[in-house]
Design a protein around this motif. Sequence first.
Motif, PDB file in Angstrom:
ATOM      1  N   LEU A 280       0.821  -1.208   0.000  1.00 12.23           N
ATOM      2  CA  LEU A 280       0.000   0.000   0.000  1.00 12.23           C
ATOM      3  C   LEU A 280       0.857   1.260   0.000  1.00 12.23           C
ATOM      4  CD1 LEU A 280      -2.670  -1.075   2.647  1.00 12.23           C
ATOM      5  CD2 LEU A 280      -2.923  -1.071   0.150  1.00 12.23           C
ATOM      6  N   GLU A 281       1.998   1.199   0.695  1.00 14.38           N
ATOM      7  CA  GLU A 281       2.859   2.377   0.799  1.00 14.38           C
ATOM      8  C   GLU A 281       3.509   2.747  -0.525  1.00 14.38           C
ATOM      9  OE1 GLU A 281       2.403   0.508   4.781  1.00 14.38           O
ATOM     10  OE2 GLU A 281       2.879  -0.233   2.770  1.00 14.38           O
ATOM     11  N   ASP A 282       3.485   1.844  -1.497  1.00 11.20           N
ATOM     12  CA  ASP A 282       4.060   2.101  -2.814  1.00 11.20           C
ATOM     13  C   ASP A 282       2.977   2.343  -3.866  1.00 11.20           C
ATOM     14  OD1 ASP A 282       6.773   1.718  -1.970  1.00 11.20           O
ATOM     15  OD2 ASP A 282       6.385  -0.438  -1.908  1.00 11.20           O
ATOM     16  N   ARG A 283       1.815   2.782  -3.415  1.00 11.85           N
ATOM     17  CA  ARG A 283       0.695   3.018  -4.317  1.00 11.85           C
ATOM     18  C   ARG A 283       0.121   4.421  -4.124  1.00 11.85           C
ATOM     19  NH1 ARG A 283      -1.539  -1.464  -6.778  1.00 11.85           N
ATOM     20  NH2 ARG A 283      -0.809  -3.508  -6.044  1.00 11.85           N
ATOM     21  N   ASP A 284      -0.482   4.908  -5.190  1.00 17.04           N
ATOM     22  CA  ASP A 284      -1.258   6.147  -5.134  1.00 17.04           C
ATOM     23  C   ASP A 284      -2.669   5.766  -4.686  1.00 17.04           C
ATOM     24  OD1 ASP A 284      -2.822   8.356  -5.560  1.00 17.04           O
ATOM     25  OD2 ASP A 284      -2.080   8.762  -7.573  1.00 17.04           O
ATOM     26  N   PRO A 285      -3.095   6.206  -3.490  1.00 19.97           N
ATOM     27  CA  PRO A 285      -4.404   5.771  -2.982  1.00 19.97           C
ATOM     28  C   PRO A 285      -5.581   6.277  -3.794  1.00 19.97           C
ATOM     29  CG  PRO A 285      -3.470   7.478  -1.570  1.00 19.97           C
ATOM     30  CD  PRO A 285      -2.399   7.106  -2.556  1.00 19.97           C
ATOM     31  N   THR A 286      -5.357   7.235  -4.693  1.00 20.65           N
ATOM     32  CA  THR A 286      -6.463   7.769  -5.491  1.00 20.65           C
ATOM     33  C   THR A 286      -6.673   6.989  -6.788  1.00 20.65           C
ATOM     34  OG1 THR A 286      -5.067   9.358  -6.703  1.00 20.65           O
ATOM     35  CG2 THR A 286      -5.964  10.065  -4.574  1.00 20.65           C
ATOM     36  N   THR A 287      -5.814   5.997  -7.054  1.00 19.12           N
ATOM     37  CA  THR A 287      -5.876   5.237  -8.299  1.00 19.12           C
ATOM     38  C   THR A 287      -5.974   3.750  -7.973  1.00 19.12           C
ATOM     39  OG1 THR A 287      -4.434   6.908  -9.265  1.00 19.12           O
ATOM     40  CG2 THR A 287      -4.758   4.913 -10.550  1.00 19.12           C
ATOM     41  N   ARG A 288      -6.530   2.982  -8.864  1.00 18.51           N
ATOM     42  CA  ARG A 288      -6.716   1.551  -8.634  1.00 18.51           C
ATOM     43  C   ARG A 288      -5.825   0.733  -9.553  1.00 18.51           C
ATOM     44  NH1 ARG A 288     -11.464  -0.053  -6.071  1.00 18.51           N
ATOM     45  NH2 ARG A 288     -11.426  -2.002  -7.270  1.00 18.51           N
ATOM     46  N   GLY A 289      -5.562  -0.526  -9.142  1.00 16.75           N
ATOM     47  CA  GLY A 289      -4.891  -1.498  -9.990  1.00 16.75           C
ATOM     48  C   GLY A 289      -3.437  -1.167 -10.253  1.00 16.75           C
ATOM     49  N   LYS A 290      -2.943  -1.693 -11.365  1.00 16.57           N
ATOM     50  CA  LYS A 290      -1.532  -1.548 -11.714  1.00 16.57           C
ATOM     51  C   LYS A 290      -1.132  -0.084 -11.892  1.00 16.57           C
ATOM     52  CE  LYS A 290      -0.380  -3.385 -15.630  1.00 16.57           C
ATOM     53  NZ  LYS A 290      -0.027  -4.382 -16.664  1.00 16.57           N
ATOM     54  N   ALA A 291      -2.065   0.741 -12.326  1.00 15.87           N
ATOM     55  CA  ALA A 291      -1.762   2.160 -12.547  1.00 15.87           C
ATOM     56  C   ALA A 291      -1.438   2.898 -11.250  1.00 15.87           C
ATOM     57  CB  ALA A 291      -2.932   2.839 -13.249  1.00 15.87           C
ATOM     58  N   SER A 292      -1.800   2.320 -10.112  1.00 16.22           N
ATOM     59  CA  SER A 292      -1.567   3.002  -8.836  1.00 16.22           C
ATOM     60  C   SER A 292      -0.135   2.851  -8.332  1.00 16.22           C
ATOM     61  CB  SER A 292      -2.525   2.462  -7.776  1.00 16.22           C
ATOM     62  OG  SER A 292      -2.186   1.131  -7.398  1.00 16.22           O
ATOM     63  N   ILE A 293       0.636   1.958  -8.924  1.00 13.60           N
ATOM     64  CA  ILE A 293       1.989   1.678  -8.425  1.00 13.60           C
ATOM     65  C   ILE A 293       2.897   2.867  -8.728  1.00 13.60           C
ATOM     66  CG2 ILE A 293       3.978   0.143  -8.580  1.00 13.60           C
ATOM     67  CD1 ILE A 293       2.005  -2.040  -9.525  1.00 13.60           C
ATOM     68  N   ARG A 294       3.609   3.328  -7.720  1.00 16.79           N
ATOM     69  CA  ARG A 294       4.526   4.440  -7.889  1.00 16.79           C
ATOM     70  C   ARG A 294       5.891   4.033  -7.336  1.00 16.79           C
ATOM     71  NH1 ARG A 294       1.549   8.343  -3.403  1.00 16.79           N
ATOM     72  NH2 ARG A 294       1.909   6.989  -1.596  1.00 16.79           N
ATOM     73  N   GLY A 295       6.917   4.791  -7.698  1.00 14.06           N
ATOM     74  CA  GLY A 295       8.257   4.481  -7.215  1.00 14.06           C
ATOM     75  C   GLY A 295       9.170   3.943  -8.290  1.00 14.06           C
ATOM     76  N   GLY A 296       8.621   3.562  -9.450  1.00 12.08           N
ATOM     77  CA  GLY A 296       9.443   3.124 -10.576  1.00 12.08           C
ATOM     78  C   GLY A 296      10.353   1.959 -10.230  1.00 12.08           C
ATOM     79  N   GLN A 297      11.601   2.070 -10.652  1.00 16.85           N
ATOM     80  CA  GLN A 297      12.545   0.974 -10.490  1.00 16.85           C
ATOM     81  C   GLN A 297      12.836   0.672  -9.028  1.00 16.85           C
ATOM     82  OE1 GLN A 297      16.034  -0.576 -13.125  1.00 16.85           O
ATOM     83  NE2 GLN A 297      16.721   1.303 -12.136  1.00 16.85           N
TER      84      GLN A 297
END
Length: 331
Positions: A280-297
């Motif tokens: 959860l800490e590596d996700r954008d809580p306003t977006t769902r699914g794979k598109a919510s993943i943030r942090g890149g490499q």
Amino acid sequence: MTRTTPARPVAVETVFPELVPYRARTTRLHPRPGRPGMHDSHVGGPMLWPEGEPWPLCHEPHQRETEGYAPEEIRSARAAGVRPTSRPWPLAGSAEEDCPVPFAGLAQFFRRDIPGLTCGPGGADLVQFFRCPFTHGPGLERRYCLWWRQAGQTEHAQRFLAAPPEVPLLRWEHELPEPCVLHPEEVDTYPWAEDDTLPASLIARIDAWDDAQAAEHGPDAPSYQYDLSIPPGWRVGGYPSWASTGPMAVDCASCATPMRLLLTAEGYEVDAGSHSWVPLEDRDPTTRGKASIRGGQSVAHPTRLHFGRDRDLHVFACPADPGHPPQWVLA
């Protein structure tokens, strides 16, 4: 910061109550780039190594190389966000290529930090994980090494090795681990569903359920293998994944006891099928699914390491005698 695995998209034991006896715990290590110290559990950080103690060497003949990457240039290129430049191998064709080379330290784990980490020989509670930086033979095989220690005794050494020996060039950039701190988290895990890992009738039900989910929900449908059984990434204990090889029996070469999974090392923490496990800490809580993943490499491939052709490296230990040699399986 902690890392929290999202709730599974389906309550697997509700769908398959027969899995309850197979439930096991695995500790996801969640490596993320950082500045670990020698007294920390980590991937790619400095080893707790007493000064004057011989560093482990690989004495086997190595595959001859023609070009490679200098470790310091790899580090500089990563800091600048660019790819390093390869250079000709300085000893190509010379007798020095057959000299022993220092193992590269990949990781170390203290039992005090990692739930579920088993003890080593004599109750050792610190394990250090090494790989030869070069390949061996025409099959380009790798050599690995585990070094067990008593953490308390080792930490009381008077002096520690400041800089381990390194080879001047590495064949691939991904031989050099990125220093990563860990965020251990225990989660439930269930066996890989193939061959005889579970009763045949249960595997048939799982396969039929997967097909029905895909037919109803399309490519984003949850599946047992990707979403409900075994998380991706570095982990301790639990069940091995067998995506590349299919299930294998792994018995101790010394006593024939079935071995247990000690550790799984994996290059990628995220792939197309396993993104539901991203914390959860590596996700954008306003977006769902794979598109919510943030942090890149730093989230998808934090350690920069590869194992085989992007496979899982499973390290198995003998439960009857921790002093028996481990086995290494790419799966």
